[in-house]
Design an enzyme around this catalytic site. Structure first.
Site, PDB file in Angstrom:
ATOM      1  CE  LYS A 230      46.485  31.619  65.333  1.00  0.00           C
ATOM      2  NZ  LYS A 230      47.502  32.452  64.688  1.00  0.00           N
TER       3      LYS A 230
ATOM      4  CB  CYS B  67      52.265  35.977  69.288  1.00  0.00           C
ATOM      5  SG  CYS B  67      51.006  36.847  68.318  1.00  0.00           S
TER       6      CYS B  67
HETATM    7  C1  SIN Z   1      49.103  35.769  65.145  1.00  0.00           C
HETATM    8  O1  SIN Z   1      48.089  35.070  65.372  1.00  0.00           O
HETATM    9  O2  SIN Z   1      49.078  36.996  65.317  1.00  0.00           O
HETATM   10  C2  SIN Z   1      50.330  35.130  64.630  1.00  0.00           C
HETATM   11  C3  SIN Z   1      50.882  34.173  65.609  1.00  0.00           C
HETATM   12  C4  SIN Z   1      52.323  34.396  65.925  1.00  0.00           C
HETATM   13  O3  SIN Z   1      52.984  35.234  65.312  1.00  0.00           O
HETATM   14  O4  SIN Z   1      52.829  33.713  66.805  1.00  0.00           O
END
Ligand code: SIN
Length: 314
Positions: free
Chosen positions: A48, A133
């Site tokens: 993540k 993001c």
């Molecule tokens: C998110 O955690 O909002 C998604 C991550 C991303 O789109 O890079």
């Protein structure tokens, strides 16, 4: 899988026994989830995207499965950079190298802080800097600001000599591919990852006359089948422009072996599955790997190099 088939692929000297990984954000927030990926049929795993400090992420509901994909505004929920750096370092010590450490600082300073810590750590594997993001309120996607990308890379490569990849947002105009490739080609990048979700889409439920996720008034990143043509175009457009030493990870709209095949045909060295992994779970890796193998066998291909980047034009 036919004994003649070889799905092996390599990025910056790191070998993956097959080219199919999870996309950052899906099935990779905890070490338990990452362990599950590493014992599945996936070719490896990406963590993540980490911020310097842990985050709970955005208010819920923040993810909605849709007939043709998904919308999300997760807001980078994660256990903090050190948690993921410890995990990949521990895996590396046991000879598990098919990992990617994803980071997504909330500022330039945060990104530089994390990269400096990686540089001075024992971790020598792949690092993915997420510049795309769309889901943190008040923060724009750095990947759309080419001057900022150029400045950031110029600073990073004054001190960082690791294996760096960039997770990019989707681009839609050919001049964007020209301009960004000219910048990226100046640096010893290991790879780019195309694409993150198509940012700031809006899904409307006509029954309730409402948006379907809570954060940002319902705006969120679109993934899944909706984005496959855009993902393929980004993989192809960058493959035609980037130095061959900069590899490409194709992400977007992958839920079958045929989807993987199409991404590789456009030039992808590795692919990542997001939305479909979220709905199907890690068993998807065995199914998709088998489908890719069957397709390759039917076409008489033995290695990914037999068709990688060999898309024909009319
Ligand atoms: C998110 O955690 O909002 C998604 C991550 C991303 O789109 O890079």
């Amino acid at each position: 899988m036919s004994p003649k088939l070889n799905l092996q692929t390599t990025i910056a000297g790191i070998d993956f026994r097959n080219p199919i990984l999870n996309a950052a954000g899906v099935w990779c927030q905890s070490t338990a989830e990452l362990d599950t990926l590493l014992t599945s049929s996936a070719g490896g795993a990406v963590t993540k995207s980490a911020t310097v400090k842990s985050r709970l992420g955005n208010a819920t509901p923040r993810l909605k499965s849709l007939p043709l994909g998904s919308i999300n505004s997760m807001g980078l929920p994660n256990y903090g950079f050190q948690y993921y750096l410890d995990y990949v370092t521990k895996q590396q010590a046991t000879d598990q190298h098919n990992l990617i450490l994803s980071i997504a600082g909330l500022s330039v300073a945060d990104n530089l802080t994390m990269l400096r810590q990686i540089q001075s750590s024992d971790y020598t594997g792949l690092v993915e800097l997420n510049l795309s993001c769309p889901n943190v309120a008040g923060k724009s996607q750095v990947g759309y600001d080419f001057a900022a990308v150029a400045d950031l890379l110029a600073t990073i490569f004054t001190f960082f000599d690791g294996k760096l990849g960039l997770k990019l947002p989707p681009y839609f105009d050919l001049h964007q591919f020209d301009e960004l490739s000219a910048i990226l080609n100046q640096y010893p990048l290991a790879y780019i990852n195309a694409i993150n979700s198509i940012g700031n889409g809006l899904i409307v439920d006509p029954l309730t006359e409402s948006v379907v996720i809570k954060p940002k008034g319902g705006f969120g990143g679109i993934g899944g089948n909706y984005v496959k043509p855009t993902a393929l175009a980004n993989v192809r457009a960058f493959r035609l422009r980037l130095n061959p030493t900069i590899k490409i990870i194709g992400t977007g709209g992958i839920s079958s072996g045929q989807d993987v095949f199409e991404h590789i045909l456009c030039g992808a060295d590795l692919v990542q599955i997001g939305t479909a992994l979220g709905t199907e779970g890690p068993a998807i890796f065995e199914r998709v790997t088998n489908e890719l193998s069957d397709l390759m066998a039917a076409k008489g291909y033995q290695n990914l190099a037999d068709f990688r980047g060999k898309l024909k034009t009319l």
